[in-house]
Scaffold this motif. Structure first.
Motif, short mmCIF file in Angstrom:
data_model
loop_
_atom_site.label_atom_id
_atom_site.label_comp_id
_atom_site.label_asym_id
_atom_site.label_seq_id
_atom_site.Cartn_x
_atom_site.Cartn_y
_atom_site.Cartn_z
N SER A 1 0.84 -1.19 0.00
CA SER A 1 0.00 0.00 0.00
C SER A 1 0.88 1.25 0.00
O SER A 1 1.86 1.34 0.74
CB SER A 1 -0.91 0.01 1.23
N GLN B 1 -8.11 2.83 -2.36
CA GLN B 1 -7.08 1.83 -2.12
C GLN B 1 -7.70 0.49 -1.68
O GLN B 1 -7.23 -0.58 -2.06
CB GLN B 1 -6.10 2.33 -1.05
N ALA C 1 -7.39 -3.05 -3.71
CA ALA C 1 -6.88 -4.26 -3.08
C ALA C 1 -7.84 -5.44 -3.26
O ALA C 1 -7.41 -6.56 -3.55
CB ALA C 1 -6.62 -4.01 -1.60
#
Length: 318
Positions: free
Chosen positions: A128, A224, A228
């Motif tokens: 990340s 994000q 993912a």
């Protein structure tokens, strides 16, 4: 006297075959033979070591499992003779062996998913862009795998023991080494050691994903978390399957942690896991029966691993 000038020679005339003459055949260089020879030279060291340290022990174990010991009278000298499937009949009649198989299967059903979930979570955190100090966390997650299994088991055994643990207020009230919880205490040690190893495999797979995919997802407004879940996890499924197969094989080969924990608790018997049963049987000594246990355990490991791979491939195809 008149001299006729000679015609200039056509440079293509040398390459043009005359009428009635057979064309010359060019001999191709034997490059394939040279390449095969070079490949054989490079593969030979691996083949020798593979045969010496992998195939030979397997064949010797199969040979020993087909033998049995006979004595002439009560105190006669032992003689090893061909016994056929006698040892395998004893294996399938052994309740201790199948109880140990069920115990490690129950261990794997709980421990493997938890370990792989943590490994995937840590790998996603490292990948990340929001995480700071990635080098520190990558080393921290992987450091337990660098600890030898025996040392890790001894360390956790001291932490679990009520009389030795610095957290005696907890361990004296919660019996972590009792019969009902010792299996999960071992599972905690295995998870602590191998999460970093599996995390590294999944993280390497994440690094191989092209960054253009993430940029396109950000342009579409994906967060994000959405990236993912919708992009990263589906693309690392092969790496997760690989770690799962390794974990299944390691589960059936569980030996170090319960063997060390026997020094801290009496709830772990010599037949707690299949490998411990093989070890204790060979210490009797009964090498033929131990070899039969080993062969059956190897076949069971192979069947479970291949079955898991086929199942995951079938779901991927659907």
């Amino acid at each position: 006297m008149t001299v006729t000038p000679a015609r200039p020679r056509d440079p293509r005339a040398a390459d043009t075959p005359r009428r009635g003459s057979a064309p010359k055949q060019r001999t191709a260089p034997r490059r394939g033979f040279r390449y095969r020879k070079a490949i054989a030279i490079f593969v030979l060291p691996f083949g020798v070591l593979f045969a010496a340290f992998y195939l030979t022990p397997i064949l010797y174990a199969v040979y020993q499992s087909l033998q049995k010991i006979e004595r002439e009278g009560t105190f006669g000298a032992p003689t090893q003779v061909f016994g056929g499937l006698t040892q395998y009949a004893l294996v399938f009649q052994s309740t201790e062996f199948w109880a140990s198989i069920l115990r490690v299967l129950m261990f794997g059903i709980v421990q493997v998913p938890v370990m792989l979930f943590l490994a995937l979570l840590f790998a996603l955190l490292l990948d990340s862009p929001l995480l700071r100090g990635k080098r520190f966390f990558r080393l921290a997650f992987f450091a337990p795998y660098a600890v030898p299994g025996v040392i890790a088991a001894i360390m956790w055994g001291y932490l679990y023991s009520p009389s030795l643990s610095p957290f005696s207020a907890v361990t004296s009230n919660v019996g972590l080494l009792d019969g009902g919880t010792v299996l999960w205490a071992i599972a905690n040690v295995v998870t602590w050691v191998f999460v970093g190893y599996n995390m590294l495999i999944i993280y390497s797979s994440l690094l191989a994903i092209p960054t253009e995919i993430y940029e396109a997802a950000r342009l579409d407004g994906a967060s994000q978390f959405r990236i993912a879940v919708a992009i990263k996890i589906p693309l690392v499924i092969p790496a997760i399957v690989l770690t799962a197969v390794f974990s299944v094989i390691g589960t059936l080969q569980l030996l170090t942690e319960p063997l060390v924990f026997r020094q801290f608790t009496s709830t772990i018997s010599s037949t707690f896991t299949p490998n411990m049963l093989v070890y204790s049987t060979s210490s009797v000594p009964n090498f033929n029966l131990a070899a039969a246990f080993s062969v059956v355990l190897a076949v069971a490991t192979f069947i479970l691993s291949i079955g898991f791979l086929r199942l995951t491939q079938r779901k991927a195809d659907q």
